[in-house]
Design a protein around this motif. Structure first.
Motif, PDB file in Angstrom:
ATOM      1  N   GLU A 146      38.675  49.717  34.860  1.00 63.14           N
ATOM      2  CA  GLU A 146      39.809  49.814  35.785  1.00 63.14           C
ATOM      3  C   GLU A 146      39.704  48.738  36.872  1.00 63.14           C
ATOM      4  O   GLU A 146      40.695  48.097  37.236  1.00 63.14           O
ATOM      5  N   PHE A 147      38.515  48.544  37.389  1.00 64.96           N
ATOM      6  CA  PHE A 147      38.302  47.514  38.401  1.00 64.96           C
ATOM      7  C   PHE A 147      38.618  46.128  37.842  1.00 64.96           C
ATOM      8  O   PHE A 147      39.317  45.334  38.486  1.00 64.96           O
ATOM      9  N   ILE A 148      38.128  45.824  36.660  1.00 65.33           N
ATOM     10  CA  ILE A 148      38.349  44.505  36.056  1.00 65.33           C
ATOM     11  C   ILE A 148      39.845  44.255  35.883  1.00 65.33           C
ATOM     12  O   ILE A 148      40.360  43.190  36.230  1.00 65.33           O
ATOM     13  N   GLU A 149      40.558  45.237  35.338  1.00 69.25           N
ATOM     14  CA  GLU A 149      41.996  45.083  35.100  1.00 69.25           C
ATOM     15  C   GLU A 149      42.763  44.852  36.405  1.00 69.25           C
ATOM     16  O   GLU A 149      43.617  43.968  36.488  1.00 69.25           O
ATOM     17  N   LYS A 150      42.458  45.634  37.419  1.00 69.47           N
ATOM     18  CA  LYS A 150      43.176  45.500  38.688  1.00 69.47           C
ATOM     19  C   LYS A 150      42.805  44.216  39.416  1.00 69.47           C
ATOM     20  O   LYS A 150      43.658  43.576  40.041  1.00 69.47           O
ATOM     21  N   ALA A 151      41.533  43.814  39.333  1.00 73.51           N
ATOM     22  CA  ALA A 151      41.111  42.556  39.955  1.00 73.51           C
ATOM     23  C   ALA A 151      41.812  41.379  39.287  1.00 73.51           C
ATOM     24  O   ALA A 151      42.284  40.450  39.969  1.00 73.51           O
ATOM     25  N   GLU A 152      41.901  41.415  37.979  1.00 78.14           N
ATOM     26  CA  GLU A 152      42.581  40.338  37.242  1.00 78.14           C
ATOM     27  C   GLU A 152      44.041  40.232  37.670  1.00 78.14           C
ATOM     28  O   GLU A 152      44.553  39.129  37.889  1.00 78.14           O
TER      29      GLU A 152
END
Length: 195
Positions: free
Chosen positions: A126-132
């Protein structure tokens, strides 16, 4: 591709796999004020030279750790119990993406393992997707965040690294010439080796 590197086993393996795929990498080492920065940087340069990988570039953001305290940046906190460093991985992705923008790369990679082994919120999908998504808005350009080890456990990493002949990496959070044996990185490594 910008490969976020630390001199540790995970990021070194990512670099080796990318090299085998014929990808041109821009290894980026970030000194965020961690205790182990000097040992990590020295090891990172040596390992990349030994494996004939692209020469890493060092970014000095050591002021981050002087203000944002954790067990990885402050002697007053426990290296294991207080290991979470708020904002660290977000910082890594932001500066990695800015560097990718500068060198014309469209991807950055970070050596996060399978989510079931995540200890902190900034190691999860979830963090990776939102950071991207946030990075795309901030830069007006899509920089994909790759997590090539996302299906791996540390045991998988150890086995594949051994198969690839990767040696001489450094993963201790304390920064001494010998691994401390007590930080999360050392305990994870020893546990998976059966130590």
């Amino acid at each position: 591709m910008v490969n976020l590197v630390s001199g540790g086993l995970d990021s070194t393996l990512v670099g080796v796999l990318a090299h085998e795929e014929g990808l041109h990498t821009h290894p980026l080492f970030i000194d965020y004020g961690q205790h182990s920065a000097e040992m990590e940087w020295e090891t990172c340069q040596q390992v990349h030279a030994h494996l004939e990988l692209s020469t890493p570039v060092k970014m000095d953001l050591s002021g981050f750790g002087r203000v944002i305290h954790s067990g990885l940046t402050s002697d007053e906190l426990n290296v294991k119990e207080d290991a979470f460093t708020p904002g660290r991985n977000l910082l890594f992705l932001l500066v990695g993406s800015a560097y990718a923008y500068q060198v014309g790369a469209s991807n950055i990679s970070i050596g996060l393992l399978a989510e079931r082994f995540s200890l902190f919120p900034d190691q999860r999908n979830e963090f990776i997707e939102k950071a991207e998504s946030a990075i795309e808005v901030a830069l007006s350009r899509r920089i994909r965040v790759l997590t090539p080890l996302a299906e791996f456990s540390k045991a998988d990493v150890l086995k594949l690294a051994q198969d690839k002949g990767i040696t001489g990496t450094y993963s201790c959070h304390v920064g001494g010439s010998e691994p401390c044996g007590n930080c999360i990185a050392c305990l994870e490594f020893d546990f998976e080796k059966g130590g």
